[in-house]
Write an enzyme that holds these catalytic residues in place. Structure first.
Site, PDB file in Angstrom:
ATOM      1  N   TYR A 179       0.827  -1.218   0.000  1.00 14.26           N
ATOM      2  CA  TYR A 179       0.000   0.000   0.000  1.00 14.26           C
ATOM      3  C   TYR A 179       0.860   1.267   0.000  1.00 14.26           C
ATOM      4  CZ  TYR A 179      -4.113  -2.839   0.170  1.00 14.26           C
ATOM      5  OH  TYR A 179      -5.087  -3.739  -0.175  1.00 14.26           O
ATOM      6  N   ARG A 223       1.380   1.874  -3.553  1.00 17.12           N
ATOM      7  CA  ARG A 223       0.143   2.419  -4.159  1.00 17.12           C
ATOM      8  C   ARG A 223      -0.005   3.894  -3.808  1.00 17.12           C
ATOM      9  NH1 ARG A 223       0.897  -1.747  -5.331  1.00 17.12           N
ATOM     10  NH2 ARG A 223       1.541  -0.565  -7.124  1.00 17.12           N
ATOM     11  N   GLN A 247     -15.026   2.824  -6.290  1.00 20.46           N
ATOM     12  CA  GLN A 247     -14.343   1.674  -5.678  1.00 20.46           C
ATOM     13  C   GLN A 247     -12.864   2.005  -5.517  1.00 20.46           C
ATOM     14  OE1 GLN A 247     -15.837  -2.164  -7.776  1.00 20.46           O
ATOM     15  NE2 GLN A 247     -16.333  -0.482  -9.130  1.00 20.46           N
ATOM     16  N   ASN A 248     -12.458   3.143  -6.052  1.00 18.61           N
ATOM     17  CA  ASN A 248     -11.037   3.487  -6.042  1.00 18.61           C
ATOM     18  C   ASN A 248     -10.608   4.012  -4.681  1.00 18.61           C
ATOM     19  OD1 ASN A 248     -11.179   2.778  -8.675  1.00 18.61           O
ATOM     20  ND2 ASN A 248     -11.080   4.860  -9.486  1.00 18.61           N
ATOM     21  N   ASP A 256      -7.835   5.839  -4.565  1.00 16.40           N
ATOM     22  CA  ASP A 256      -7.093   7.087  -4.820  1.00 16.40           C
ATOM     23  C   ASP A 256      -7.971   8.300  -4.498  1.00 16.40           C
ATOM     24  OD1 ASP A 256      -8.524   8.127  -7.197  1.00 16.40           O
ATOM     25  OD2 ASP A 256      -7.666   6.430  -8.285  1.00 16.40           O
ATOM     26  N   HIS A 299     -14.306   1.291  -0.998  1.00 10.43           N
ATOM     27  CA  HIS A 299     -13.207   0.396  -0.605  1.00 10.43           C
ATOM     28  C   HIS A 299     -12.116   1.081   0.200  1.00 10.43           C
ATOM     29  CE1 HIS A 299     -14.428  -2.494  -4.112  1.00 10.43           C
ATOM     30  NE2 HIS A 299     -15.214  -2.585  -3.065  1.00 10.43           N
ATOM     31  N   THR A 350     -15.003  -0.051 -14.610  1.00 12.64           N
ATOM     32  CA  THR A 350     -14.981  -1.136 -13.620  1.00 12.64           C
ATOM     33  C   THR A 350     -15.405  -2.434 -14.282  1.00 12.64           C
ATOM     34  OG1 THR A 350     -15.962  -2.036 -11.591  1.00 12.64           O
ATOM     35  CG2 THR A 350     -17.259  -0.365 -12.751  1.00 12.64           C
TER      36      THR A 350
HETATM   37  P1  OAD Z   1     -10.689  -3.837 -12.652  1.00  7.48           P
HETATM   38  O1  OAD Z   1      -9.223  -3.846 -12.914  1.00  7.48           O
HETATM   39  O2  OAD Z   1     -11.326  -5.118 -12.271  1.00  7.48           O
HETATM   40  O3  OAD Z   1     -11.459  -3.309 -13.944  1.00  7.48           O
HETATM   41  C1  OAD Z   1     -11.005  -2.161 -14.625  1.00  7.48           C
HETATM   42  C2  OAD Z   1     -11.931  -1.847 -15.768  1.00  7.48           C
HETATM   43  O4  OAD Z   1     -11.486  -0.632 -16.344  1.00  7.48           O
HETATM   44  C3  OAD Z   1     -11.980  -2.895 -16.874  1.00  7.48           C
HETATM   45  O5  OAD Z   1     -13.319  -3.137 -17.269  1.00  7.48           O
HETATM   46  C4  OAD Z   1     -11.180  -2.235 -18.012  1.00  7.48           C
HETATM   47  O6  OAD Z   1     -11.643  -2.616 -19.310  1.00  7.48           O
HETATM   48  C5  OAD Z   1     -11.478  -0.770 -17.764  1.00  7.48           C
HETATM   49  N1  OAD Z   1     -10.471   0.179 -18.284  1.00  7.48           N
HETATM   50  C6  OAD Z   1      -9.155  -0.021 -18.543  1.00  7.48           C
HETATM   51  N2  OAD Z   1      -8.586   1.103 -19.003  1.00  7.48           N
HETATM   52  C7  OAD Z   1      -9.552   2.052 -19.002  1.00  7.48           C
HETATM   53  C8  OAD Z   1      -9.593   3.440 -19.352  1.00  7.48           C
HETATM   54  N3  OAD Z   1      -8.511   4.073 -19.790  1.00  7.48           N
HETATM   55  N4  OAD Z   1     -10.769   4.090 -19.225  1.00  7.48           N
HETATM   56  C9  OAD Z   1     -11.877   3.450 -18.789  1.00  7.48           C
HETATM   57  N5  OAD Z   1     -11.890   2.157 -18.439  1.00  7.48           N
HETATM   58  C10 OAD Z   1     -10.755   1.461 -18.551  1.00  7.48           C
HETATM   59  O7  OAD Z   1     -10.946  -2.691 -11.567  1.00  7.48           O
HETATM   60  P2  OAD Z   1     -12.233  -2.471 -10.632  1.00  7.48           P
HETATM   61  O8  OAD Z   1     -13.465  -2.931 -11.313  1.00  7.48           O
HETATM   62  O9  OAD Z   1     -12.163  -1.079 -10.152  1.00  7.48           O
HETATM   63  O10 OAD Z   1     -10.798  -3.714  -4.553  1.00  7.48           O
HETATM   64  O11 OAD Z   1     -11.903  -3.433  -9.434  1.00  7.48           O
HETATM   65  C11 OAD Z   1     -12.802  -3.526  -8.369  1.00  7.48           C
HETATM   66  C12 OAD Z   1     -12.069  -3.798  -7.094  1.00  7.48           C
HETATM   67  O12 OAD Z   1     -11.226  -4.930  -7.242  1.00  7.48           O
HETATM   68  C13 OAD Z   1     -11.107  -2.703  -6.684  1.00  7.48           C
HETATM   69  O13 OAD Z   1     -11.747  -1.639  -5.993  1.00  7.48           O
HETATM   70  C14 OAD Z   1     -10.145  -3.415  -5.790  1.00  7.48           C
HETATM   71  C15 OAD Z   1      -9.925  -4.642  -6.659  1.00  7.48           C
HETATM   72  O14 OAD Z   1      -9.439  -5.754  -6.049  1.00  7.48           O
HETATM   73  C16 OAD Z   1     -10.100  -3.794  -3.420  1.00  7.48           C
HETATM   74  O15 OAD Z   1      -8.892  -3.657  -3.389  1.00  7.48           O
HETATM   75  C17 OAD Z   1     -10.945  -4.051  -2.228  1.00  7.48           C
END
Ligand code: OAD
Length: 230
Positions: A55, A58, A88-89, A91, A106, A173
């Site tokens: 972290y 990060r 969910q971010n 940051d 989160h 997401t």
């Molecule tokens: P993911 O990494 O699972 O998904 C990211 C999404 O962003 C995917 O659908 C990509 O296609 C999309 N993506 C990539 N580049 C992009 C861009 N430039 N613009 C828009 N979209 C783009 O991330 P999350 O869904 O946020 O939790 O993950 C959910 C949770 O899983 C996080 O909050 C974290 C993780 O483990 C914890 O740490 C508790």
């Protein structure tokens, strides 16, 4: 149209163009790290220094990153809509772009909390949180992050925010992590739902409008669509 409530659910993809890694893309964070070793209560018990190091890295990346155009445009949308961001971010790029209503499902990387009392939360100065850094009551501080296997205390207020949205927007997401992914089920039945993501998404439902773009271009397109309806 400021009385229209626009709720935005964001994930790691919205910060990708700020240089922060997503989790599940091919070069994502979970390619390089094992979730069980850095993002669970068990990991903290087994090797807290490794968890802190993960972290700390990060946090350093977040402090070096800047909000991108997608974050900024969402903040500017507050001039037209009653905007609520559920992210969910971990940051703080929505804050730094100027958004006012932000719920961090989160947790927040720039904060620590007591391992004894989860309501005892502190801002972190700089990028490093170390073993031996203590809360006011003398207990070890941990990152203010929801780990896998932990409950998501802000999910109930998030459901409430979603339940009276007039427009729902999902940006960057993979919707693979619950309960966040389930929030979509709390929207009113007929409201429009926009999904911004560069990957191909196929949903056979008239309520959904897919904007297959990265976040910066996608939010620009979203604003054009919203303005064409005013
Ligand atoms: P993911 O990494 O699972 O998904 C990211 C999404 O962003 C995917 O659908 C990509 O296609 C999309 N993506 C990539 N580049 C992009 C861009 N430039 N613009 C828009 N979209 C783009 O991330 P999350 O869904 O946020 O939790 O993950 C959910 C949770 O899983 C996080 O909050 C974290 C993780 O483990 C914890 O740490 C508790």
């Amino acid at each position: 149209m400021k009385n229209q409530k626009l709720v935005v659910l964001t994930g790691a993809g919205i910060s990708a163009e700020s240089g922060l890694k997503t989790f599940r893309d091919s070069d994502g964070l979970w390619e390089g790290y094992n979730i069980e070793e850095v993002a669970t209560p068990e990991a903290w018990h087994k090797n807290p220094s490794l968890v802190q190091q993960f972290y700390n890295e990060r946090r350093k990346a977040v402090l070096e990153a800047e909000p991108n155009k997608a974050h900024v445009l969402l903040a500017e949308l507050e001039e037209q809509f009653n905007v609520h961001i559920i992210t969910q971010n971990i940051d703080n790029l929505h804050e730094r772009a100027g958004s006012n209503n932000i719920l961090h499902l989160h947790g927040e990387i720039v904060k620590s909390r007591s391992t004894f009392n989860s309501d005892d939360i502190y801002p972190i100065k700089g990028w490093e949180l170390k073993m031996g850094d203590l809360c006011n009551a003398g207990y070890q501080l941990r990152p203010h992050i929801v780990w896998f296997g932990e409950s998501v205390p802000l999910i109930e207020p998030a459901k409430e925010i979603v339940s009276d949205a007039d427009i729902f927007v999902i940006i960057g997401t993979s919707l693979q992590v619950y309960p966040a992914a389930g929030l979509i089920n709390y929207t009113k039945p007929k409201i429009p739902i926009y999904v911004i993501d560069p990957k191909q998404i196929i949903i056979n439902n008239m309520r959904f409008q897919i904007i297959q773009e990265k976040a910066e271009t996608g939010v620009e397109q979203l604003i054009k669509i919203l303005n064409s309806k005013i």
